[in-house]
Design a protein around this motif. Structure first.
Motif, PDB file in Angstrom:
ATOM      1  N   MET A 127     -24.477  16.676 -46.670  1.00 42.75           N
ATOM      2  CA  MET A 127     -23.174  16.407 -46.058  1.00 42.75           C
ATOM      3  C   MET A 127     -22.060  17.035 -46.869  1.00 42.75           C
ATOM      4  O   MET A 127     -21.079  17.519 -46.331  1.00 42.75           O
ATOM      5  CB  MET A 127     -22.935  14.900 -45.944  1.00 42.75           C
ATOM      6  CG  MET A 127     -23.735  14.240 -44.842  1.00 42.75           C
ATOM      7  SD  MET A 127     -23.334  12.492 -44.693  1.00 42.75           S
ATOM      8  CE  MET A 127     -21.642  12.588 -44.138  1.00 42.75           C
ATOM      9  N   ASP A 128     -22.225  17.041 -48.206  1.00 41.96           N
ATOM     10  CA  ASP A 128     -21.212  17.659 -49.062  1.00 41.96           C
ATOM     11  C   ASP A 128     -21.055  19.126 -48.721  1.00 41.96           C
ATOM     12  O   ASP A 128     -19.956  19.663 -48.650  1.00 41.96           O
ATOM     13  CB  ASP A 128     -21.601  17.525 -50.532  1.00 41.96           C
ATOM     14  CG  ASP A 128     -21.450  16.100 -51.025  1.00 41.96           C
ATOM     15  OD1 ASP A 128     -22.010  15.803 -52.075  1.00 41.96           O
ATOM     16  OD2 ASP A 128     -20.772  15.306 -50.351  1.00 41.96           O
ATOM     17  N   ARG A 141     -12.108  14.764 -44.873  1.00 41.51           N
ATOM     18  CA  ARG A 141     -13.342  15.147 -45.562  1.00 41.51           C
ATOM     19  C   ARG A 141     -13.410  14.424 -46.909  1.00 41.51           C
ATOM     20  O   ARG A 141     -13.454  15.038 -47.966  1.00 41.51           O
ATOM     21  CB  ARG A 141     -13.390  16.659 -45.765  1.00 41.51           C
ATOM     22  CG  ARG A 141     -13.395  17.443 -44.462  1.00 41.51           C
ATOM     23  CD  ARG A 141     -13.269  18.925 -44.717  1.00 41.51           C
ATOM     24  NE  ARG A 141     -13.381  19.701 -43.491  1.00 41.51           N
ATOM     25  CZ  ARG A 141     -13.256  21.022 -43.435  1.00 41.51           C
ATOM     26  NH1 ARG A 141     -12.996  21.706 -44.540  1.00 41.51           N
ATOM     27  NH2 ARG A 141     -13.376  21.657 -42.291  1.00 41.51           N
ATOM     28  N   MET A 142     -13.402  13.117 -46.834  1.00 42.33           N
ATOM     29  CA  MET A 142     -13.354  12.326 -48.060  1.00 42.33           C
ATOM     30  C   MET A 142     -14.580  12.547 -48.933  1.00 42.33           C
ATOM     31  O   MET A 142     -14.518  12.416 -50.152  1.00 42.33           O
ATOM     32  CB  MET A 142     -13.205  10.841 -47.706  1.00 42.33           C
ATOM     33  CG  MET A 142     -13.020   9.920 -48.907  1.00 42.33           C
ATOM     34  SD  MET A 142     -11.718  10.464 -50.052  1.00 42.33           S
ATOM     35  CE  MET A 142     -10.266  10.255 -49.046  1.00 42.33           C
ATOM     36  N   GLU A 143     -15.686  12.897 -48.315  1.00 37.46           N
ATOM     37  CA  GLU A 143     -16.883  13.164 -49.110  1.00 37.46           C
ATOM     38  C   GLU A 143     -16.643  14.323 -50.077  1.00 37.46           C
ATOM     39  O   GLU A 143     -17.107  14.309 -51.220  1.00 37.46           O
ATOM     40  CB  GLU A 143     -18.067  13.480 -48.189  1.00 37.46           C
ATOM     41  CG  GLU A 143     -19.373  13.596 -48.934  1.00 37.46           C
ATOM     42  CD  GLU A 143     -20.507  12.918 -48.205  1.00 37.46           C
ATOM     43  OE1 GLU A 143     -21.582  12.821 -48.788  1.00 37.46           O
ATOM     44  OE2 GLU A 143     -20.309  12.479 -47.065  1.00 37.46           O
ATOM     45  N   ARG A 151     -16.680   3.808 -48.108  1.00 39.16           N
ATOM     46  CA  ARG A 151     -15.489   3.789 -47.250  1.00 39.16           C
ATOM     47  C   ARG A 151     -14.240   3.664 -48.118  1.00 39.16           C
ATOM     48  O   ARG A 151     -14.271   3.019 -49.170  1.00 39.16           O
ATOM     49  CB  ARG A 151     -15.533   2.608 -46.267  1.00 39.16           C
ATOM     50  CG  ARG A 151     -16.735   2.612 -45.336  1.00 39.16           C
ATOM     51  CD  ARG A 151     -16.828   1.307 -44.558  1.00 39.16           C
ATOM     52  NE  ARG A 151     -18.013   1.259 -43.716  1.00 39.16           N
ATOM     53  CZ  ARG A 151     -18.074   1.709 -42.469  1.00 39.16           C
ATOM     54  NH1 ARG A 151     -16.986   2.226 -41.915  1.00 39.16           N
ATOM     55  NH2 ARG A 151     -19.183   1.638 -41.776  1.00 39.16           N
ATOM     56  N   THR A 152     -13.158   4.257 -47.661  1.00 42.59           N
ATOM     57  CA  THR A 152     -11.896   4.137 -48.396  1.00 42.59           C
ATOM     58  C   THR A 152     -10.744   3.894 -47.427  1.00 42.59           C
ATOM     59  O   THR A 152     -10.815   4.248 -46.246  1.00 42.59           O
ATOM     60  CB  THR A 152     -11.573   5.419 -49.195  1.00 42.59           C
ATOM     61  OG1 THR A 152     -11.438   6.523 -48.292  1.00 42.59           O
ATOM     62  CG2 THR A 152     -12.644   5.726 -50.218  1.00 42.59           C
ATOM     63  N   GLY A 166      -5.549   8.261 -46.428  1.00 38.14           N
ATOM     64  CA  GLY A 166      -5.448   6.959 -45.776  1.00 38.14           C
ATOM     65  C   GLY A 166      -4.211   6.809 -44.921  1.00 38.14           C
ATOM     66  O   GLY A 166      -4.201   6.021 -43.968  1.00 38.14           O
ATOM     67  N   ILE A 167      -3.162   7.545 -45.252  1.00 38.62           N
ATOM     68  CA  ILE A 167      -1.948   7.504 -44.424  1.00 38.62           C
ATOM     69  C   ILE A 167      -2.214   8.154 -43.065  1.00 38.62           C
ATOM     70  O   ILE A 167      -1.721   7.701 -42.034  1.00 38.62           O
ATOM     71  CB  ILE A 167      -0.788   8.212 -45.149  1.00 38.62           C
ATOM     72  CG1 ILE A 167      -0.371   7.396 -46.385  1.00 38.62           C
ATOM     73  CG2 ILE A 167       0.401   8.410 -44.216  1.00 38.62           C
ATOM     74  CD1 ILE A 167       0.645   8.090 -47.258  1.00 38.62           C
ATOM     75  N   ARG A 168      -3.033   9.190 -43.071  1.00 40.34           N
ATOM     76  CA  ARG A 168      -3.338   9.893 -41.816  1.00 40.34           C
ATOM     77  C   ARG A 168      -4.488   9.240 -41.060  1.00 40.34           C
ATOM     78  O   ARG A 168      -4.493   9.217 -39.827  1.00 40.34           O
ATOM     79  CB  ARG A 168      -3.670  11.353 -42.122  1.00 40.34           C
ATOM     80  CG  ARG A 168      -4.049  12.164 -40.897  1.00 40.34           C
ATOM     81  CD  ARG A 168      -4.233  13.635 -41.212  1.00 40.34           C
ATOM     82  NE  ARG A 168      -2.954  14.300 -41.473  1.00 40.34           N
ATOM     83  CZ  ARG A 168      -2.826  15.622 -41.600  1.00 40.34           C
ATOM     84  NH1 ARG A 168      -3.892  16.404 -41.511  1.00 40.34           N
ATOM     85  NH2 ARG A 168      -1.646  16.154 -41.834  1.00 40.34           N
ATOM     86  N   PHE A 169      -5.477   8.712 -41.793  1.00 44.77           N
ATOM     87  CA  PHE A 169      -6.655   8.113 -41.155  1.00 44.77           C
ATOM     88  C   PHE A 169      -6.823   6.676 -41.670  1.00 44.77           C
ATOM     89  O   PHE A 169      -6.815   6.467 -42.887  1.00 44.77           O
ATOM     90  CB  PHE A 169      -7.917   8.923 -41.474  1.00 44.77           C
ATOM     91  CG  PHE A 169      -7.808  10.382 -41.127  1.00 44.77           C
ATOM     92  CD1 PHE A 169      -7.998  10.826 -39.826  1.00 44.77           C
ATOM     93  CD2 PHE A 169      -7.507  11.319 -42.113  1.00 44.77           C
ATOM     94  CE1 PHE A 169      -7.896  12.170 -39.513  1.00 44.77           C
ATOM     95  CE2 PHE A 169      -7.403  12.667 -41.811  1.00 44.77           C
ATOM     96  CZ  PHE A 169      -7.594  13.098 -40.497  1.00 44.77           C
ATOM     97  N   PRO A 170      -6.982   5.708 -40.779  1.00 45.26           N
ATOM     98  CA  PRO A 170      -7.090   4.300 -41.210  1.00 45.26           C
ATOM     99  C   PRO A 170      -8.232   4.064 -42.195  1.00 45.26           C
ATOM    100  O   PRO A 170      -8.104   3.277 -43.129  1.00 45.26           O
ATOM    101  CB  PRO A 170      -7.333   3.542 -39.900  1.00 45.26           C
ATOM    102  CG  PRO A 170      -6.796   4.440 -38.838  1.00 45.26           C
ATOM    103  CD  PRO A 170      -7.017   5.840 -39.319  1.00 45.26           C
ATOM    104  N   GLU A 171      -9.349   4.745 -41.975  1.00 47.84           N
ATOM    105  CA  GLU A 171     -10.498   4.595 -42.865  1.00 47.84           C
ATOM    106  C   GLU A 171     -11.253   5.916 -42.934  1.00 47.84           C
ATOM    107  O   GLU A 171     -11.433   6.593 -41.923  1.00 47.84           O
ATOM    108  CB  GLU A 171     -11.427   3.486 -42.356  1.00 47.84           C
ATOM    109  CG  GLU A 171     -12.581   3.178 -43.296  1.00 47.84           C
ATOM    110  CD  GLU A 171     -13.439   2.012 -42.812  1.00 47.84           C
ATOM    111  OE1 GLU A 171     -13.196   0.876 -43.259  1.00 47.84           O
ATOM    112  OE2 GLU A 171     -14.332   2.255 -41.972  1.00 47.84           O
ATOM    113  N   GLN A 172     -11.665   6.277 -44.134  1.00 46.86           N
ATOM    114  CA  GLN A 172     -12.432   7.504 -44.323  1.00 46.86           C
ATOM    115  C   GLN A 172     -13.770   7.164 -44.964  1.00 46.86           C
ATOM    116  O   GLN A 172     -13.869   6.224 -45.758  1.00 46.86           O
ATOM    117  CB  GLN A 172     -11.649   8.498 -45.184  1.00 46.86           C
ATOM    118  CG  GLN A 172     -10.368   8.977 -44.499  1.00 46.86           C
ATOM    119  CD  GLN A 172      -9.606   9.993 -45.330  1.00 46.86           C
ATOM    120  OE1 GLN A 172      -9.042   9.667 -46.356  1.00 46.86           O
ATOM    121  NE2 GLN A 172      -9.581  11.235 -44.866  1.00 46.86           N
ATOM    122  N   GLN A 173     -14.781   7.946 -44.623  1.00 47.86           N
ATOM    123  CA  GLN A 173     -16.133   7.619 -45.068  1.00 47.86           C
ATOM    124  C   GLN A 173     -16.733   8.759 -45.887  1.00 47.86           C
ATOM    125  O   GLN A 173     -16.327   9.914 -45.771  1.00 47.86           O
ATOM    126  CB  GLN A 173     -17.026   7.321 -43.859  1.00 47.86           C
ATOM    127  CG  GLN A 173     -16.558   6.139 -43.026  1.00 47.86           C
ATOM    128  CD  GLN A 173     -17.491   5.844 -41.861  1.00 47.86           C
ATOM    129  OE1 GLN A 173     -18.593   6.376 -41.777  1.00 47.86           O
ATOM    130  NE2 GLN A 173     -17.042   4.986 -40.956  1.00 47.86           N
TER     131      GLN A 173
END
Length: 356
Positions: free
Chosen positions: A191-192, A270-272, A332-333, A114-121
């Motif tokens: 997707m994983d 790659r939050m998934e 989303r995170t 989250g520090i690098r990307f505002p929102e991850q999916q």
């Protein structure tokens, strides 16, 4: 060679140092620390070799192999402890691994990402399926405690029988989840595979990963034996309870590789993959490792190894599952949600530390 590989290679020095305990008797605290550190690279090499084998043998058998060996570290430590009659420590370490994966591992990944990307999916449908499976698991874990609270006169052997029946049902459900994810609804999980970059590699020589898997597992058995042997004296020396040690110390050694993997996924947006590792590992523990250990305890004549968990650790698992489900349902995170998970973990750690 990546930085992580160099670090794991360096940590291998702790394996022979820990094994020296069989020749030269070391102080319990030294043995505990050395064996704990030795578990980290062994767990990593076992995981890496399992993935390498899975790439060669295909997605179906590979998925089954990963599902079986995904938590082999926890399984081996637990079986060694069970043989020494430490059923309560085993149950504490299982609940601790679940809490650590859901709150600390996933929390760190979400914060760093989250520090690098505002929102991850990530995949919301898969997250909802996992949330439902976690909820089912919590219901099963709560039931023995609820029975004892509602009807204290119920004989303990009936609680044990309930645990054995529930363990079998959980294993059946775990098998059905594997069928669902690898066969009938595999498209939901594609997707994983893409995220993880797991392309088939038929050119890999199976002999090397098989040898690493075999040797690593054997060494892990011996190192785990040292860890468990030194556990009682070590925690007495520093004044910690078995509950705190099982829930918060042992899982750190056994799960640190998964934490690193989650963070790497998150840093690469790659939050998934991070969610799959953290929540997937927790599901493996609840649906596969715990039921197997209950049945192993039955076989070893350890009826204390049932699904009746300490009320305090049970509440902690329920809290971890509840807040993880609430965060993951929308797919989303952001970094604040990661902070929520980590704060929850720290609150629970403090609570367990002061718990007698």
């Amino acid at each position: 060679m990546t930085t992580q590989e160099k670090m794991l290679l360096g940590l291998l020095i702790f394996v022979p140092l820990a094994l020296l305990n069989f020749i030269v008797k070391m102080p319990p605290m030294v043995s505990f620390i050395l064996s704990g550190l030795a578990i980290v690279p062994l767990a990593a090499w076992i995981a890496n070799s399992t993935e390498a084998i899975a790439e060669v043998i295909g997605p179906a058998l590979g998925g089954l192999l990963n599902a079986t060996f995904g938590n082999v570290t926890e399984m081996i430590i637990a079986i060694v402890a069970l043989r020494q009659g430490l059923a309560e420590v085993v149950k504490a370490s299982l609940s601790g691994a679940i809490i650590a994966n859901l709150l600390l591992g996933l929390g760190l990944a979400i914060v760093v990402g989250g520090i690098r990307f505002p929102e991850q999916q990530f995949s919301a449908p898969v997250a909802r399926i996992n949330a439902s499976a976690l909820t089912l698991s919590v219901i099963v874990l709560m039931t023995p405690t609820a029975i004892q609270a509602a009807a204290p006169s119920v004989p303990l052997h009936l609680i044990d029988h309930f645990s054995y029946a529930s363990a079998i049902l959980l294993l059946i459900f775990y098998g059905l989840m594997l069928l669902f994810s690898m066969k009938t609804h595999r498209h939901l999980y594609l997707m994983d595979e893409t995220i993880a970059g797991q392309e088939p590699s038929p050119t890999v020589n199976l002999k090397v990963p098989l040898a690493i898997l075999l040797v690593g597992t054997i060494l892990l058995v011996f190192v785990s034996d040292i860890l468990v042997d030194s556990l009682q004296d070590s925690i007495s020396e520093i004044g910690l309870t078995q509950l705190f040690t099982g829930v918060f110390l042992i899982p750190v050694f056994s799960s640190v590789v998964e934490f690193i993997t989650c963070i790497k996924f998150a840093l690469n947006n790659r939050m998934e993959g991070a969610v799959a590792v953290a929540i997937g590992s927790s599901l493996q523990i609840i649906l596969f490792v715990a039921p197997v250990l209950v049945l192993v305890g039955w076989f070893l004549g350890q009826p204390e190894m049932n699904l009746s968990f300490n009320l305090f650790e049970l509440l902690a698992v329920v809290a971890a599952v509840a807040i993880t489900n609430s965060i993951s349902n929308d797919g989303r995170t952001n970094w604040l949600e990661g902070v929520l998970l980590m704060i929850t973990y720290l609150v629970l750690a403090i609570a367990f530390f002061i718990h007698p």
